[in-house]
Write an enzyme that holds these catalytic residues in place. Structure first.
Site, PDB file in Angstrom:
ATOM      1  N   PRO A   2       0.800  -1.210   0.000  1.00 52.42           N
ATOM      2  CG  PRO A   2       0.275  -0.780   2.233  1.00 52.42           C
ATOM      3  CD  PRO A   2       1.289  -1.461   1.376  1.00 52.42           C
ATOM      4  CD  GLU A   3       3.719   3.176  -3.686  1.00 54.15           C
ATOM      5  OE1 GLU A   3       3.887   4.370  -3.982  1.00 54.15           O
ATOM      6  OE2 GLU A   3       4.150   2.243  -4.373  1.00 54.15           O
TER       7      GLU A   3
END
Length: 313
Positions: A2-3
């Site tokens: 996840p960014e």
DNA sequence: CATTACCTGCAA
DNA sequence: TTGCAGGTAATG
């Protein structure tokens, strides 16, 4: 996984599913190290009877705000996933922790690599945890001028600097490569050497990439799923990340992969010229040419850029 | 600044 | 078997 765009996508889907629900307690704990603090028994007691007021995001953190000044903070790290399902439903293969709601459903945290972390914090502790994070790139208050000034204060290379959550919050490996490509900046460029227009372009590129990616529900290339189990579509839109040896979408040059700060880094060597790679660097490596031709090349370089030339020495 | 650790799965 | 993966903290 996840960014910022992935976490934001999870946030939206999660908010739609759990705001207003009341927790009953911890219902599953396969990997206790997932919970940083407090001890599982205390966490279970403190969330019981608490209602979900909101689901917020800061950088790559999710903060599930409960009444009574309690905040369930989640960091997905590489492979964390959140989902909501009835308690009597079979849990996912990599389910690590689950929090029961009073209505028979539960919030599940699955995490193949077990890097993800969850903490229950009060408001003061929450502020302390977020204190050292840099600006949110999508906030209206994050200006190109401030960004340019911040870059000018750093000698670090762009790639690791943009990954530094204290410098700017929310970018990860994919979106740094994508933003640098759009801004036509080489990942090894020292921040202080980025010209003003480069900083402005990078500021815009970061916002564009993040906005586009949120619009696509994030990037899935293996594990990532949103809070409904859906994949993101941005992987097919990416321009350089994990496109080693493929043609640059702008000029056709093969995309190159190097390692910077231990991270795979992808860029176009033509569109993103190496720092300082102007004629001054290229001319000495040019094949032997008639003296007159070299002199002309040098003259043109001096005339157009006015930089320091090594020809004269 | 680079390397290692934390973990596991997957593809070459 | 080796290397690599969306992240970050802790070491030299």
């Amino acid at each position: 996984m996840p960014e910022l765009p992935e976490v934001e996508t999870v946030r939206r889907g999660l908010a739609a599913q759990i705001v207003g629900r009341v927790f009953a307690g911890l219902s599953f704990l396969e990997w206790p190290r997932t919970i940083e603090t407090p001890a599982p028994e205390e966490l279970s007691r403190r969330i019981a009877g608490r209602r979900v007021e909101a689901v917020r995001r800061r950088a790559k953190f999710l903060a599930i705000a409960l009444d009574g000044d309690e905040h369930l903070v989640v960091h997905l790290r590489m492979t964390g996933q959140l989902s909501v399902a009835p308690q009597d439903t079979p849990r996912e293969r990599f389910a690590r922790v689950a929090f029961a709601f009073a209505d028979g459903n539960e919030l599940r945290f699955s995490d193949t690599r077990r890097f993800g972390r969850i903490a229950l914090l009060n408001g003061v502790e929450l502020a302390a945890r977020f204190r050292d994070l840099g600006p949110e790139p999508l906030d209206a208050g994050w200006s190109a001028g401030d960004f340019a000034a911040a870059l000018a204060r750093r000698r670090t290379r762009l790639k690791p600097l943009l990954l530094d959550q204290a410098f700017l919050a929310g970018l990860g490996n994919i979106y740094v490569d994508e933003a640098l490509f759009r801004a036509r900046l080489h990942p090894l460029t020292p921040a202080v050497e980025v010209p003003e227009e480069g900083a402005v372009a990078l500021h815009a590129a970061i916002r564009e990439v993040l906005s586009d990616a949120i619009g696509s529900g994030g990037t899935t290339f293996s594990n990532y799923r949103d809070a409904y189990g859906q994949e993101g579509d941005y992987y097919e839109r990416r321009r350089v990340y994990a496109r080693t040896d493929e043609p640059c979408p702008t000029c056709g040059t093969q995309i190159v992969r190097i390692v910077v700060g231990g991270r795979g880094t992808h860029y176009c060597p033509t569109c993103q010229p190496a720092p300082g790679a102007t004629l001054a660097r290229i001319v000495p490596f040019a094949p032997a040419a008639p003296r007159r031709l070299v002199a002309e090349a040098g003259a043109e370089y001096v005339a157009t850029t006015g930089g320091d030339d090594t020809d004269g020495r």
